[in-house]
Design a protein around this motif. Structure first.
Motif, short mmCIF file in Angstrom:
data_model
loop_
_atom_site.label_atom_id
_atom_site.label_comp_id
_atom_site.label_asym_id
_atom_site.label_seq_id
_atom_site.Cartn_x
_atom_site.Cartn_y
_atom_site.Cartn_z
N HIS A 47 0.82 -1.20 0.00
CA HIS A 47 0.00 0.00 0.00
C HIS A 47 0.86 1.26 0.00
CE1 HIS A 47 1.02 -1.02 4.11
NE2 HIS A 47 0.92 0.26 4.41
N GLY A 48 0.28 2.32 -0.55
CA GLY A 48 0.93 3.63 -0.46
C GLY A 48 1.67 4.04 -1.73
N ASP A 49 2.08 5.29 -1.74
CA ASP A 49 2.75 5.92 -2.88
C ASP A 49 4.24 5.59 -2.86
OD1 ASP A 49 1.39 7.37 -4.74
OD2 ASP A 49 1.15 9.14 -3.47
N TYR A 50 4.60 4.44 -3.39
CA TYR A 50 6.03 4.13 -3.41
C TYR A 50 6.37 3.31 -4.64
CZ TYR A 50 5.44 -0.81 -2.16
OH TYR A 50 5.12 -2.15 -2.20
N ARG A 51 7.63 3.25 -4.98
CA ARG A 51 8.12 2.43 -6.08
C ARG A 51 9.30 1.62 -5.57
NH1 ARG A 51 5.67 4.59 -10.89
NH2 ARG A 51 6.17 2.49 -11.63
N LEU A 52 9.61 0.56 -6.30
CA LEU A 52 10.85 -0.19 -6.05
C LEU A 52 11.72 -0.03 -7.27
CD1 LEU A 52 9.34 -3.59 -4.85
CD2 LEU A 52 10.18 -1.73 -3.40
N ILE A 53 13.02 -0.12 -7.10
CA ILE A 53 13.88 -0.32 -8.26
C ILE A 53 13.74 -1.80 -8.60
CG2 ILE A 53 16.26 -0.35 -9.12
CD1 ILE A 53 16.85 1.98 -7.21
N VAL A 54 13.40 -2.11 -9.87
CA VAL A 54 13.16 -3.51 -10.25
C VAL A 54 14.12 -3.89 -11.38
CG1 VAL A 54 11.46 -5.21 -11.01
CG2 VAL A 54 10.72 -3.25 -9.62
N LEU A 55 14.90 -4.91 -11.15
CA LEU A 55 15.89 -5.36 -12.13
C LEU A 55 15.56 -6.77 -12.60
CD1 LEU A 55 19.06 -4.17 -10.15
CD2 LEU A 55 17.88 -2.93 -11.96
N ALA A 56 15.69 -7.01 -13.93
CA ALA A 56 15.29 -8.31 -14.48
C ALA A 56 16.42 -8.93 -15.30
CB ALA A 56 14.05 -8.13 -15.35
N PRO A 57 17.14 -9.90 -14.73
CA PRO A 57 18.22 -10.54 -15.47
C PRO A 57 17.70 -11.57 -16.48
CG PRO A 57 18.00 -11.55 -13.31
CD PRO A 57 17.00 -10.43 -13.36
N SER A 58 18.51 -11.79 -17.54
CA SER A 58 18.09 -12.79 -18.53
C SER A 58 19.05 -13.98 -18.57
CB SER A 58 17.98 -12.16 -19.92
OG SER A 58 19.26 -11.87 -20.41
N SER A 59 20.09 -13.96 -17.74
CA SER A 59 21.00 -15.10 -17.66
C SER A 59 21.49 -15.21 -16.22
CB SER A 59 22.21 -14.89 -18.59
OG SER A 59 23.01 -13.83 -18.10
N VAL A 60 22.11 -16.34 -15.91
CA VAL A 60 22.63 -16.51 -14.55
C VAL A 60 23.74 -15.49 -14.28
CG1 VAL A 60 23.73 -18.11 -12.94
CG2 VAL A 60 21.93 -18.94 -14.46
N GLN A 61 24.60 -15.27 -15.28
CA GLN A 61 25.67 -14.28 -15.09
C GLN A 61 25.09 -12.90 -14.83
OE1 GLN A 61 29.25 -14.75 -15.07
NE2 GLN A 61 28.95 -12.76 -14.09
N GLU A 62 24.05 -12.56 -15.59
CA GLU A 62 23.46 -11.24 -15.38
C GLU A 62 22.78 -11.15 -14.01
OE1 GLU A 62 21.17 -7.82 -17.96
OE2 GLU A 62 20.36 -9.86 -18.07
N ALA A 63 22.22 -12.26 -13.55
CA ALA A 63 21.62 -12.28 -12.21
C ALA A 63 22.68 -11.97 -11.15
CB ALA A 63 20.97 -13.64 -11.94
N VAL A 64 23.86 -12.55 -11.35
CA VAL A 64 24.99 -12.30 -10.43
C VAL A 64 25.36 -10.81 -10.46
CG1 VAL A 64 27.47 -12.70 -10.17
CG2 VAL A 64 25.89 -14.64 -10.48
N ASP A 65 25.53 -10.28 -11.66
CA ASP A 65 25.94 -8.88 -11.79
C ASP A 65 24.87 -7.94 -11.23
OD1 ASP A 65 28.11 -9.98 -13.05
OD2 ASP A 65 27.41 -9.52 -15.09
N LEU A 66 23.61 -8.25 -11.50
CA LEU A 66 22.54 -7.36 -11.04
C LEU A 66 22.32 -7.46 -9.53
CD1 LEU A 66 19.82 -7.56 -13.88
CD2 LEU A 66 21.56 -5.81 -13.49
N MET A 67 22.63 -8.63 -8.94
CA MET A 67 22.55 -8.74 -7.47
C MET A 67 23.48 -7.71 -6.83
SD MET A 67 20.46 -10.64 -5.88
CE MET A 67 21.01 -11.17 -4.28
N MET A 68 24.71 -7.65 -7.34
CA MET A 68 25.68 -6.71 -6.77
C MET A 68 25.24 -5.27 -7.01
SD MET A 68 29.24 -8.63 -7.47
CE MET A 68 29.22 -10.35 -7.85
#
Lengths: 361, 253
Positions: free
Chosen positions: A130-151
């Motif tokens: 609830h409420g007026d807020y946003r999240l930064i949302v990141l979407a990886p397309s590979s395992v390597q990108e998931a690693v990089d985007l986690m950091m």
């Protein structure tokens, strides 16, 4: 560090450790339970903290309490579990606290299934709590990108004092790929954590809260949040283009692992003499709306086609971004069904053969 | 001779000078003071973090003079768990009412106690929902009239009041669990001893500790303050007996 073959869930766990996030709270749920299993062994080696909570409601709030220390904290879950965390996510956003939440999506709504889907886009990008807020949302397309985007996620969470969500589908969590994880993440400068609760020694007490009974004060906090999202929109837009050139007749818009399947379809269409480009948002918030508008405006582009593992969610942001400059079609499967390259190719051909009206199905 | 004057009572350093919003006859103010005195006496104010609940004491952070965080409804034990696990050197306590702890937050309190989280819980039980205007709580007495039990609590449909201290005492995990009251000076002295004991166990890193404190709610009970203390004695104390229910040494004291 040398390349290693790792399962997505385990690579995500190791990437967090690498980023100095050794404080983890979780509750098991398919298809991401391996993160907790991995960290239950790994965190004691690095002096970290792992608490298996009694519910995802508790996980969200343990994260909330832990974030108040100023240390890096995170959790991982899947769709129904993330729904239960929305309370805490809203509070953390309201209280300007950094935390990272990973959603390895499965089909829904409700208990849904356990196979990959992308049907939590609205929840992640448009709110959820609830409420007026946003999240930064990141979407990886590979395992390597998931690693990089986690950091990157931990960095952005600290930089903007906000919860960051990384969303991948069950494929990202379950597939094994070759990845490279450094021993220690390269840190860029961050603002001091002078808000953390460390004990009121030689200073006035700090209070971390989201309650503002005075409407003027509450509006002030909402404006503060909105200003923060404006800065994020200006600085943190991320995307990738594939096979985009002046001969493209159509532009596919897709994210996550679905975008990789689209790449295969694009390569095969190219062999058939059809030129199709791919626009892949990496940050779903902030959404790369200007980039997609500019690409869609190019004279060679006849139409856009959004392809998702959902019944059509990101397509609304694509339509919003192109403001009618070109027709936007949609093709999607969900429930755990992953569209094949052949299905994508057929959808592209149908879209090009249509009379330009919006076509969904 | 001013120099001969001896200060025997002053505001605890751990208590701020802000005037509380609590209703006349409510004992939150007394409980706040006892907690503050204990924190001063243990010398831990500069490493204490409180967790405020949702309910009448949601603004508790305005009345104490140390760091505080504010929890969603019922989740204070989860926040305290997250914080204390990362900062075991700090003194962490939650301050919760009966709606917060015994209703919406029942899962969080039971599991935090069962894991043996080394923080302290101050649990204020006034047998009613105060802030939302006097609705039935899990701790409301049989036949007690509230806005949502206008004919009195019907135990056939609403069950019996939950004895939180006894419930948590049944867990095998070592803990310090006690129940106290503050409606007379004598009881307040007893309550302070239990609160001090609870915090001392935490300072020593021994165990989870919880003190349930019976409190009055003249506004929502619809009873004058003085009569409220009698109502508490006659109705609540027989059902919620005072005493130490559990100690980490495994024997009652």
């Amino acid at each position: 560090m040398a390349k290693k073959l790792m399962k997505g869930n385990e690579a995500i766990a190791e990437a967090a450790v690498c980023a100095g996030a050794t404080n983890y709270f979780a509750y098991p749920i398919t298809p991401q339970s391996e993160v907790a299993e991995y960290l239950a062994r790994r965190l004691p080696e690095v002096g970290g903290v792992f608490v298996q909570a009694e519910s995802e409601v508790a996980v969200g709030n343990m994260l909330f309490g832990a974030a108040c220390t100023g240390q890096r904290v995170f959790t991982t879950s899947s769709s129904p579990g993330v729904s239960l965390m929305q309370e805490a996510i809203s509070y953390m956003a309201g209280a300007h606290l950094p935390a990272v939440i990973v959603n390895i999506m499965r089909g829904g709504p409700g208990l849904g299934g356990i196979l990959p889907a992308q049907s939590d886009y609205f929840q992640a990008v448009k709110g959820g709590g609830h409420g007026d807020y946003r999240l930064i949302v990141l979407a990886p397309s590979s395992v390597q990108e998931a690693v990089d985007l986690m950091m990157l996620a931990f960095h952005l969470a600290d930089k903007y004092r906000t919860p960051v969500m990384l969303i991948g589908d069950g494929m990202i969590g379950q597939m094994m790929e070759s990845v490279e994880i450094p021993d220690k993440a390269q840190e860029r400068p961050l603002p001091p954590k002078d808000w953390a609760l460390t004990g009121a020694k030689g200073r006035n007490p700090y209070i971390i809260k989201s309650l503002f009974l005075d409407p003027v004060a509450l509006e002030k906090n909402s404006i503060l949040l909105a200003e923060k999202y404006k800065v994020i929109k200006a600085n943190e837009v991320r995307w990738e283009l594939y096979n985009v050139n002046d001969t493209n007749q159509l532009l596919i818009c897709s994210y996550g692992t679905m975008a990789r399947i689209c790449q295969t379809a694009i390569d095969e269409l190219s062999e058939e003499g059809l030129s199709v480009g791919l626009f892949r948002p990496i940050s779903l918030f902030p959404f790369p709306e200007k980039v997609i508008f500019d690409e869609a405006s190019k004279p060679n582009i006849k139409a856009l086609l959004t392809i998702e593992m959902s019944m059509g969610q990101m397509v609304e942001d694509i339509e919003r971004a192109v403001v009618g400059v070109k027709p936007v079609g949609f093709f999607g499967r969900t429930g755990g069904i992953v569209p094949s390259p052949d299905e994508v190719k057929d959808a592209v051909k149908r879209q090009l053969a249509s009379d330009g009206r919006k076509k969904k199905g | 001779m001013a120099n001969d004057l001896l200060t025997i009572l002053s505001r605890p350093e751990a208590l701020s000078s802000t005037i509380t919003h609590y209703c006349p006859g409510c004992t939150h103010g007394i409980i706040h003071r006892l907690v503050a005195e204990v924190i001063d006496e243990l010398g831990v104010r500069e490493r204490t973090v409180g967790v405020a609940p949702v309910g009448c004491s949601v603004l508790a952070y305005n009345y104490f003079n140390f760091d505080f965080m504010e929890s969603p409804h019922g989740r204070a034990p989860a926040l305290a768990t997250g914080f204390k696990r990362l900062r075991p050197d700090m003194i962490v306590f939650t301050y919760q009412g009966d709606g917060d702890l015994a209703s919406i937050g029942m899962g969080e309190i039971i599991h935090a106690a069962n894991r043996g989280e080394k923080f302290t819980v101050i649990f204020v039980n006034n047998a009613i929902y105060g802030m939302t205007g006097g609705q039935m709580a899990p701790t409301t007495m049989p036949h007690q009239k509230t806005t949502t039990s206008p004919m009195g609590r019907n135990v056939e449909t609403a069950g019996y009041p939950i004895r939180v201290a006894e419930l948590i005492s049944s867990l095998a995990t070592p803990a310090y669990i006690a129940r106290a009251a503050v409606h007379t000076p004598m009881h307040a002295i007893g309550a302070k001893q239990k609160i001090k004991k609870a915090f001392s166990y935490q300072v020593q890193g021994t165990c989870f500790s919880l003190v349930e404190i019976l409190s009055t709610c003249p506004t929502n009970w619809g009873i004058a303050p003085e009569a409220s203390t009698r109502w508490l004695e006659e109705n609540m104390m027989p059902y919620y007996p005072l005493g130490t229910l559990k100690t980490p040494e495994g024997k009652e004291k």
